[in-house]
Design an enzyme around this catalytic site. Structure first.
Site, mmCIF file in Angstrom:
data_model
loop_
_atom_site.group_PDB
_atom_site.id
_atom_site.type_symbol
_atom_site.label_atom_id
_atom_site.label_comp_id
_atom_site.label_asym_id
_atom_site.label_seq_id
_atom_site.Cartn_x
_atom_site.Cartn_y
_atom_site.Cartn_z
ATOM 1 N N ASP A 55 0.822 -1.217 0.000
ATOM 2 C CA ASP A 55 0.000 0.000 0.000
ATOM 3 C C ASP A 55 0.857 1.269 0.000
ATOM 4 O O ASP A 55 0.657 2.169 0.851
ATOM 5 C CB ASP A 55 -0.910 0.040 1.243
ATOM 6 C CG ASP A 55 -1.713 -1.232 1.445
ATOM 7 O OD1 ASP A 55 -2.147 -1.814 0.439
ATOM 8 O OD2 ASP A 55 -1.910 -1.648 2.606
ATOM 9 N N GLU A 266 -11.645 -0.112 -3.095
ATOM 10 C CA GLU A 266 -10.819 0.466 -2.018
ATOM 11 C C GLU A 266 -9.663 1.218 -2.667
ATOM 12 O O GLU A 266 -9.570 1.329 -3.887
ATOM 13 C CB GLU A 266 -10.298 -0.636 -1.083
ATOM 14 C CG GLU A 266 -9.377 -1.643 -1.767
ATOM 15 C CD GLU A 266 -8.995 -2.816 -0.877
ATOM 16 O OE1 GLU A 266 -9.469 -2.907 0.272
ATOM 17 O OE2 GLU A 266 -8.219 -3.673 -1.351
HETATM 18 O O1 FUB Z 1 -3.139 -3.546 3.499
HETATM 19 C C1 FUB Z 1 -4.439 -3.829 3.970
HETATM 20 C C2 FUB Z 1 -5.440 -3.545 2.928
HETATM 21 O O2 FUB Z 1 -5.174 -4.330 1.765
HETATM 22 C C3 FUB Z 1 -5.435 -2.146 2.404
HETATM 23 O O3 FUB Z 1 -5.948 -1.200 3.284
HETATM 24 C C4 FUB Z 1 -6.186 -2.352 1.155
HETATM 25 O O4 FUB Z 1 -6.185 -1.282 0.275
HETATM 26 C C5 FUB Z 1 -5.506 -3.583 0.609
HETATM 27 O O5 FUB Z 1 -4.315 -3.276 -0.056
#
Ligand code: FUB
Length: 366
Positions: A55, A266
């Site tokens: 991320d 997301e």
């Molecule tokens: O790293 C945890 C979660 O996985 C992130 O918040 C999402 O965007 C995905 O990458």
């Protein structure tokens, strides 16, 4: 694999042992072809190899590239559709003088136990600078298991960061990103399934919603979308009531919940080139980083295509930053571990076409 380098070592032993009696030259050749085999599928190589990182939110601060990633760790928590296996407990900050330079690890800059309100899962963070102070925005579950967004501050981009005692009032869900325009800073956030966005109606938690599906719209209904709010002067509060960022198709209709190749899941990120605002995001279970364009940060945005095709591993999460007139995509995959919860960050140059579209990056060699 306990250590990111173990996989490479194991492959190395498998090839090296039968060659124990071979001449050094043959060993060198075998090692070289091994490196080629391990790396051959990937267009880019991991920026960090001694820890698992994911991320990556990149920014240019004080003339350098700073990267604010998640720090993936091994866990006994079983993998599920709520992402429980992403059980991170601290953040590191990285920097590089320029693309291609060595990457400096500034060490642990914030730990779970230093955040009074948080209980678990330090997921994807982002950072911003205002008046010489640096702010780390991060999601975590509160003591009731509900994702909120917190903020921590520092005098340096490399931290360490000191967390506020409470999450930012009015925030919910996860994956914060900050978009700066002059003296205005916009917080953008949200994510479905494990990100819990589907548990809210009119920004209020609906009792009884407790799974990755409960509260999701029907497939013919508009998809859930990220939220945006201008940050307060103190960078620790919202200046306004959060608004939904609409994402439309070319005909001007909201992207539908069942349009899994295009709908928001997301990892929202915003950048601007010329007069065009770009909202990019992960499509989750179809694994793209999609993008949409608009003429202001609040939208609406119109879907235009993909920034990044699926990478190795389930999640896809990115940031986009300009450095000395060129644009770069930061993303992650699972090259070092082959395991979804143990990711490694990477970067690649990103090209905007003259017509405003973005050239799709394919991180897997064809
Ligand atoms: O790293 C945890 C979660 O996985 C992130 O918040 C999402 O965007 C995905 O990458």
């Amino acid at each position: 694999m306990k250590n990111p380098t173990n996989k490479i070592l194991v492959y190395g032993l498998l090839i090296a042992l039968p060659l124990a009696c071979a001449s050094p030259k043959q060993e060198e050749i075998a090692e070289k072809s091994l490196e080629d085999t391990v790396a051959a599928k990937f267009n880019h190589q991991p920026l960090v190899t001694d820890l698992f990182t994911a991320d990556p939110s990149a920014h240019v601060f004080e003339g350098k590239i700073y990267i604010y990633p998640s720090h993936d760790i091994e866990t006994d928590v079983a993998q599920d559709d709520m992402g429980s296996h992403f059980d991170m407990k601290d953040y590191h900050v990285y920097s590089m003088e320029k693309p291609g330079s060595p990457v400096t690890d500034h060490g642990v800059v914030l730990k779970l136990e230093e955040i009074p309100w948080a209980s678990r899962q330090l997921w994807a963070p982002d950072a911003a600078e205002k008046d010489g102070k640096y702010y780390l925005f991060f999601p975590a579950k509160d003591k009731e298991g509900i994702f909120k967004i917190g903020v921590a501050s520092s005098d340096k981009p490399s931290g360490p960061f000191m967390a506020e005692p409470q999450p930012i009032p009015g925030t919910f869900s996860m994956d914060p990103a900050v978009f700066q325009q002059g003296s205005d800073y916009f917080l953008i956030w949200g994510g479905i399934w494990g990100g819990q966005l589907q548990w809210y109606k009119d920004q209020k938690l609906v009792p009884g919603r407790d799974s990755q599906l409960s509260g999701l719209p029907e497939s013919e209904e508009p998809a859930l979308v990220p939220y945006i709010a201008k940050l307060g002067e103190d960078m620790k509060s919202l200046f306004e009531t959060p608004k939904e960022i609409q994402i439309l198709d070319q005909a001007g209709n909201p992207i539908k919940a069942g349009d899994n190749n295009r709908r928001f899941f997301e990892a929202a990120w915003m950048h601007k080139l010329g007069d065009t605002y770009y909202l990019s995001y992960s499509t989750g279970d179809t694994h793209y980083i999609a993008y949409a364009t608009g003429d202001n940060p609040y939208g609406p945005f119109t879907y235009r295509g993909n920034v990044l095709n699926p990478v190795e591993g389930w999640t896809n999460h990115h940031s986009i930053v300009e450095f000395e007139g060129r644009w770069y995509l930061f993303y992650h995959d699972t090259q070092l571990s082959g395991d979804t919860p143990l990711r490694n960050i990477k970067m690649a140059e990103l090209i905007h076409n003259p017509d405003g579209t973005i050239q799709t990056i394919d991180a897997m060699k064809k």
